[in-house]
Design a protein around this motif. Structure first.
Motif, mmCIF file in Angstrom:
data_model
loop_
_atom_site.group_PDB
_atom_site.id
_atom_site.type_symbol
_atom_site.label_atom_id
_atom_site.label_comp_id
_atom_site.label_asym_id
_atom_site.label_seq_id
_atom_site.Cartn_x
_atom_site.Cartn_y
_atom_site.Cartn_z
ATOM 1 N N ILE A 9 0.763 -1.278 -0.006
ATOM 2 C CA ILE A 9 -0.132 -0.366 0.051
ATOM 3 C C ILE A 9 1.363 1.337 -0.017
ATOM 4 C CG2 ILE A 9 -1.574 1.128 1.072
ATOM 5 C CD1 ILE A 9 -2.596 -1.344 2.508
ATOM 6 N N PHE A 10 1.817 1.122 0.154
ATOM 7 C CA PHE A 10 3.039 2.371 0.979
ATOM 8 C C PHE A 10 3.123 2.587 -0.692
ATOM 9 C CE2 PHE A 10 7.490 3.566 1.429
ATOM 10 C CZ PHE A 10 6.909 4.861 1.860
ATOM 11 N N PHE A 11 4.249 2.062 -0.906
ATOM 12 C CA PHE A 11 4.331 2.124 -2.596
ATOM 13 C C PHE A 11 3.028 2.372 -3.486
ATOM 14 C CE2 PHE A 11 7.881 -0.847 -0.533
ATOM 15 C CZ PHE A 11 9.209 0.305 -1.092
ATOM 16 N N ILE A 12 2.550 1.801 -3.674
ATOM 17 C CA ILE A 12 0.943 2.154 -4.835
ATOM 18 C C ILE A 12 0.766 3.508 -4.637
ATOM 19 C CG2 ILE A 12 -1.244 2.024 -4.725
ATOM 20 C CD1 ILE A 12 -0.671 -0.770 -4.195
ATOM 21 N N GLY A 13 1.076 3.970 -2.782
ATOM 22 C CA GLY A 13 0.516 5.526 -2.388
ATOM 23 C C GLY A 13 1.561 6.001 -3.238
ATOM 24 N N ILE A 14 3.585 6.175 -3.169
ATOM 25 C CA ILE A 14 3.887 6.660 -3.749
ATOM 26 C C ILE A 14 4.018 7.017 -4.830
ATOM 27 C CG2 ILE A 14 6.744 6.970 -3.868
ATOM 28 C CD1 ILE A 14 7.144 5.633 -1.202
ATOM 29 N N PHE A 15 4.181 5.536 -5.579
ATOM 30 C CA PHE A 15 3.605 5.564 -7.446
ATOM 31 C C PHE A 15 2.060 6.207 -7.880
ATOM 32 C CE2 PHE A 15 2.176 3.524 -11.199
ATOM 33 C CZ PHE A 15 3.459 3.262 -12.162
ATOM 34 N N SER A 16 1.513 6.466 -7.013
ATOM 35 C CA SER A 16 0.299 7.243 -7.573
ATOM 36 C C SER A 16 0.579 8.413 -7.878
ATOM 37 C CB SER A 16 -0.369 6.647 -6.316
ATOM 38 O OG SER A 16 -1.663 7.907 -6.949
ATOM 39 N N LYS A 17 1.234 9.050 -6.661
ATOM 40 C CA LYS A 17 1.885 10.188 -6.086
ATOM 41 C C LYS A 17 2.998 10.879 -7.512
ATOM 42 C CE LYS A 17 3.046 13.841 -3.772
ATOM 43 N NZ LYS A 17 3.428 14.465 -1.985
ATOM 44 N N ALA A 18 3.406 9.251 -8.209
ATOM 45 C CA ALA A 18 4.829 10.247 -8.546
ATOM 46 C C ALA A 18 3.899 9.888 -10.398
ATOM 47 C CB ALA A 18 5.674 8.773 -8.818
ATOM 48 N N GLN A 19 3.263 9.316 -10.402
ATOM 49 C CA GLN A 19 2.077 9.477 -11.964
ATOM 50 C C GLN A 19 1.200 10.847 -11.898
ATOM 51 O OE1 GLN A 19 3.402 6.949 -13.411
ATOM 52 N NE2 GLN A 19 1.538 6.410 -14.195
ATOM 53 N N ASP A 20 0.677 11.222 -10.648
ATOM 54 C CA ASP A 20 0.264 13.059 -10.682
ATOM 55 C C ASP A 20 1.301 13.947 -11.089
ATOM 56 O OD1 ASP A 20 -1.815 12.066 -7.724
ATOM 57 O OD2 ASP A 20 -2.162 11.420 -9.872
ATOM 58 N N ASN A 21 2.286 13.884 -9.932
ATOM 59 C CA ASN A 21 3.423 14.932 -10.339
ATOM 60 C C ASN A 21 3.736 14.561 -11.902
ATOM 61 O OD1 ASN A 21 2.776 15.816 -8.217
ATOM 62 N ND2 ASN A 21 5.032 14.949 -7.433
ATOM 63 N N GLN A 22 3.533 13.281 -12.695
ATOM 64 C CA GLN A 22 4.420 13.019 -13.955
ATOM 65 C C GLN A 22 3.583 13.991 -14.946
ATOM 66 O OE1 GLN A 22 7.147 11.322 -14.039
ATOM 67 N NE2 GLN A 22 7.140 12.697 -16.641
ATOM 68 N N PHE A 23 2.139 14.121 -14.571
ATOM 69 C CA PHE A 23 1.678 14.974 -15.981
ATOM 70 C C PHE A 23 2.014 16.368 -15.566
ATOM 71 C CE2 PHE A 23 -1.450 12.078 -14.717
ATOM 72 C CZ PHE A 23 -1.865 11.001 -16.030
ATOM 73 N N TYR A 24 2.046 17.319 -14.830
ATOM 74 C CA TYR A 24 3.252 18.457 -14.599
ATOM 75 C C TYR A 24 4.433 18.275 -15.265
ATOM 76 C CZ TYR A 24 -1.219 20.474 -11.875
ATOM 77 O OH TYR A 24 -2.386 20.790 -11.447
#
Length: 352
Positions: A9-24
């Motif tokens: 869950i911890f790594f999924i959360g980090i990955f999700s945030k990284a994906q969000d920031n990737q758009f920017y």
């Protein structure tokens, strides 16, 4: 087993945030590539990149492109079926400006077989003018979907349509405001105000009382922005969108956008303010970490002292180049004054 689930869950959360920031990151790279001439310039693509980042990749570019194609087609129909009383060498260009203006600002009869319909132009939306409640109220996509916009989305769409038709359109800035400037052979420079559908003289802009002479001299306000300076404006939009998506961020992305924009357009007040305000937030965060509201106590921290000196220098520079902030209520009154005092501020050179 529980540890494995928690770690996952911890790594999924980090990955999700990284994906969000990737758009920017992708949006920043798109604009930066255009600034560096590594990618073909397109103001539309820059606008789409910013809005797509805010919507985290859920932006329907196909639908929006179709709406822009329709407006372009409408402009071309006007070009084909009417002619202005204008005969200078830049006649073709001026006809395109007039077509875009008609599509955006004028109710136009459209003949459909045996019926005549009246095309409804875009209108100014007085709800959430500054995007405080919802940032997307400033977006071109919102304007295209609702036919209602403001001084951000309307001139942006005008510039997009101009480029779709193969002509330039210069954005220009006033306090809290964006409008269009054109230069044509018959009269030189003139202003196009999309929010009211009027061609105002420069005196209307200075009538606000918030345009200092130094701001005009330095190109803070009333300057016709070139294409790269317009992209710099989009970098500020991108940073504001990021701050809205991630209100607790450390300020690094906003500073990256502001610094790049300032490299392109040193007197872009929106970028200079973004830079100073980001440093202010970083200073306030240090105060909070030290659990104090005493500025002097915070200044004992060398990092805080450095930030404090930087932001004071930045605010001093912003004031020195002539920028003055305009209260939002006064801005709305000033905007309305263009219609209520039309005879006073309209550019009579464009009557024909």
């Amino acid at each position: 087993m529980h540890k494995i689930i928690l770690i996952s869950i911890f790594f999924i959360g980090i990955f999700s945030k990284a994906q969000d920031n990737q758009f920017y990151s992708d949006a920043y790279q798109t604009i930066d590539n255009m600034l560096n001439d590594k990618q073909k310039y397109s103001f539309k693509e820059g606008v789409f990149a910013v809005e797509n980042a805010y919507y985290q990749g859920k932006y329907d570019t196909v639908e929006l492109n179709n709406k822009i194609k329709f407006l372009k087609h409408f402009c071309n129909l006007l070009l084909k079926n009417r002619k202005l009383t204008y005969t200078d060498k830049d006649e073709a260009k001026v006809n395109k400006y007039a077509a875009i203006y008609t599509v955006m600002c004028e109710a136009t009869p459209v003949i459909m077989k045996n019926d005549t319909l009246k095309y409804k132009p875009f209108a100014y939306d007085f709800v959430d003018v500054f995007g405080h409640t919802e940032l997307s109220n400033l977006f071109v996509s919102k304007l295209l979907n609702t036919q209602k916009g403001n001084c951000n989305s309307m001139p942006y769409l005008y510039k997009i349509l101009a480029e779709e038709l193969g002509v330039d359109a210069n954005l220009a800035l006033a306090p809290n405001h964006v409008y269009i400037k054109h230069n044509i052979k018959s009269i030189g420079w003139y202003n196009t105000e999309l929010t009211s559908g009027i061609f105002p003289i420069d005196a209307w802009l200075s009538a606000s009382g918030f345009i200092h002479l130094d701001a005009i001299k330095n190109g803070v306000f009333m300057k016709a922005l070139n294409n790269k300076e317009s992209l710099a404006l989009l970098l500020v939009d991108l940073a504001n969108a990021y701050n809205r998506n991630y209100p607790g961020n450390d300020g690094s992305f906003a500073l990256k956008c502001a610094e790049r924009a300032i490299q392109i357009y040193p007197y872009l007040a929106n970028a200079l303010l973004l830079q100073a305000e980001t440093h202010t937030k970083q200073f306030q965060k240090l105060m909070k970490e030290q659990n104090t509201k005493d500025i002097q106590a915070t200044l004992s921290n060398s990092k805080a002292k450095e930030l404090f000196d930087i932001m004071n220098k930045e605010y001093t520079h912003i004031h020195k180049i002539g920028y003055r902030s305009m209260p939002e209520e006064m801005y709305l009154d000033w905007l309305v004054s263009l219609k209520t005092e039309r005879s006073r501020y309209e550019d009579t050179r464009l009557h024909n």
